[in-house]
Design a protein around this motif. Structure first.
Motif, PDB file in Angstrom:
ATOM      1  N   UNK A   1     -12.751   3.848  57.979  1.00 23.09           N
ATOM      2  CA  UNK A   1     -11.775   3.321  56.714  1.00 23.09           C
ATOM      3  C   UNK A   1     -12.328   4.024  55.588  1.00 23.09           C
ATOM      4  N   UNK A   2     -11.606   4.859  54.750  1.00 22.53           N
ATOM      5  CA  UNK A   2     -12.188   5.704  53.840  1.00 22.53           C
ATOM      6  C   UNK A   2     -10.982   6.286  52.794  1.00 22.53           C
ATOM      7  N   UNK A   3     -11.212   6.473  51.368  1.00 26.24           N
ATOM      8  CA  UNK A   3     -10.398   7.435  50.838  1.00 26.24           C
ATOM      9  C   UNK A   3     -10.913   8.779  50.699  1.00 26.24           C
ATOM     10  N   UNK A   4      -9.825   9.836  50.346  1.00 26.80           N
ATOM     11  CA  UNK A   4     -10.284  11.194  50.368  1.00 26.80           C
ATOM     12  C   UNK A   4      -9.671  11.767  49.229  1.00 26.80           C
ATOM     13  N   UNK A   5     -10.322  12.356  48.385  1.00 30.11           N
ATOM     14  CA  UNK A   5      -9.814  13.019  47.279  1.00 30.11           C
ATOM     15  C   UNK A   5      -9.839  14.559  47.723  1.00 30.11           C
ATOM     16  N   UNK A   6      -8.675  14.974  46.882  1.00 30.07           N
ATOM     17  CA  UNK A   6      -8.368  16.612  46.822  1.00 30.07           C
ATOM     18  C   UNK A   6      -7.822  16.896  45.690  1.00 30.07           C
ATOM     19  N   UNK A   7      -7.523  18.183  45.552  1.00 32.96           N
ATOM     20  CA  UNK A   7      -6.752  18.474  44.378  1.00 32.96           C
ATOM     21  C   UNK A   7      -7.579  19.450  43.309  1.00 32.96           C
ATOM     22  N   UNK A   8      -8.782  19.168  43.383  1.00 42.56           N
ATOM     23  CA  UNK A   8      -9.775  19.508  42.221  1.00 42.56           C
ATOM     24  C   UNK A   8      -9.817  21.075  42.153  1.00 42.56           C
ATOM     25  N   UNK A   9     -10.190  21.821  41.126  1.00 42.82           N
ATOM     26  CA  UNK A   9     -10.554  23.312  41.130  1.00 42.82           C
ATOM     27  C   UNK A   9     -10.737  23.674  39.654  1.00 42.82           C
ATOM     28  N   UNK A  10     -10.509  25.013  39.337  1.00 37.79           N
ATOM     29  CA  UNK A  10     -10.907  25.478  38.194  1.00 37.79           C
ATOM     30  C   UNK A  10      -9.467  25.832  37.404  1.00 37.79           C
ATOM     31  N   UNK A  11      -9.500  25.481  35.974  1.00 40.93           N
ATOM     32  CA  UNK A  11      -8.402  25.646  35.542  1.00 40.93           C
ATOM     33  C   UNK A  11      -8.454  26.049  33.977  1.00 40.93           C
ATOM     34  N   UNK A  12      -7.885  26.693  33.347  1.00 38.94           N
ATOM     35  CA  UNK A  12      -7.976  27.093  32.013  1.00 38.94           C
ATOM     36  C   UNK A  12      -7.614  25.911  31.021  1.00 38.94           C
ATOM     37  N   UNK A  13      -8.243  25.830  29.892  1.00 35.80           N
ATOM     38  CA  UNK A  13      -7.724  24.919  28.749  1.00 35.80           C
ATOM     39  C   UNK A  13      -6.338  24.951  28.785  1.00 35.80           C
ATOM     40  N   UNK A  14      -5.590  23.805  28.652  1.00 31.86           N
ATOM     41  CA  UNK A  14      -4.329  23.466  28.507  1.00 31.86           C
ATOM     42  C   UNK A  14      -3.602  23.560  29.714  1.00 31.86           C
ATOM     43  N   UNK A  15      -4.232  23.686  31.114  1.00 35.84           N
ATOM     44  CA  UNK A  15      -3.424  23.756  32.240  1.00 35.84           C
ATOM     45  C   UNK A  15      -3.561  22.227  32.798  1.00 35.84           C
ATOM     46  N   UNK A  16      -2.780  22.490  33.940  1.00 38.60           N
ATOM     47  CA  UNK A  16      -2.632  21.064  34.877  1.00 38.60           C
ATOM     48  C   UNK A  16      -3.459  21.256  36.134  1.00 38.60           C
ATOM     49  N   UNK A  17      -3.540  19.890  36.697  1.00 41.94           N
ATOM     50  CA  UNK A  17      -4.012  19.705  37.982  1.00 41.94           C
ATOM     51  C   UNK A  17      -3.402  18.515  38.593  1.00 41.94           C
ATOM     52  N   UNK A  18      -3.101  18.329  39.747  1.00 41.15           N
ATOM     53  CA  UNK A  18      -2.862  17.100  40.277  1.00 41.15           C
ATOM     54  C   UNK A  18      -3.864  16.776  41.320  1.00 41.15           C
ATOM     55  N   UNK A  19      -4.525  15.638  41.126  1.00 45.44           N
ATOM     56  CA  UNK A  19      -5.504  15.077  42.095  1.00 45.44           C
ATOM     57  C   UNK A  19      -4.697  13.899  43.010  1.00 45.44           C
ATOM     58  N   UNK A  20      -5.043  14.193  44.260  1.00 41.37           N
ATOM     59  CA  UNK A  20      -4.687  13.160  45.384  1.00 41.37           C
ATOM     60  C   UNK A  20      -5.575  12.337  45.990  1.00 41.37           C
ATOM     61  N   UNK A  21      -5.482  11.053  46.137  1.00 37.50           N
ATOM     62  CA  UNK A  21      -6.409   9.933  46.960  1.00 37.50           C
ATOM     63  C   UNK A  21      -5.617   9.752  48.201  1.00 37.50           C
TER      64      UNK A  21
END
Length: 125
Positions: free
Chosen positions: A2-22
């Motif tokens: 049983x666990x949770x797994x994160x994904x979606x990180x990365x390098x982004x420029x200021x003002x940008x967007x990302x979506x993380x998943x758990x």
């Protein structure tokens, strides 16, 4: 396992967007409180956002209006949509899950049952 797994990180420029998943592995997240923490080098862990099992959402002041937490029960995943990112958002982001309703879900001292390994978010030009 049983666990949770994160994904979606990365390098982004200021003002940008990302979506993380758990994502939940071995159990369903819909009856769990889920929190996103972050920790930058040489800084203490801080609560970013959390969603209760009844879908009440909470945000740290420093992300209000920029980040949105949500669930997709069909995908057994909780998301953290991040907009207007700035260099101060650079950190390792962790998700954690607990079957009980924490008194203060953003408190880093809350003993969440399941923790992920983290995903790195770097905001830089």
């Amino acid at each position: 396992q049983l666990r949770v797994v994160e994904s979606g990180g990365g390098l982004v420029q200021p003002g940008g967007s990302l979506r993380l998943s758990c994502a939940g592995s071995g159990f369903t997240l819909d009856s769990y409180a889920i929190v996103w923490f972050r920790q930058a080098p040489a800084k203490e862990r801080e609560g970013v956002s959390c969603i209760s099992s009844s879908d009440q959402v909470y945000y740290a002041d420093f992300v209000k209006g920029r980040f949105t937490i949500s669930r997709d029960n069909a995908k057994n995943t909780v998301y953290l949509q991040m907009h207007s990112l700035n260099p101060e958002d650079t950190a390792t982001y962790y998700c954690a899950a607990d079957p009980l309703k924490p008194t203060d879900c953003l408190d880093p001292q809350t003993p969440y049952e399941f923790w992920g390994q983290g995903t790195q978010v770097t905001v830089s030009s």
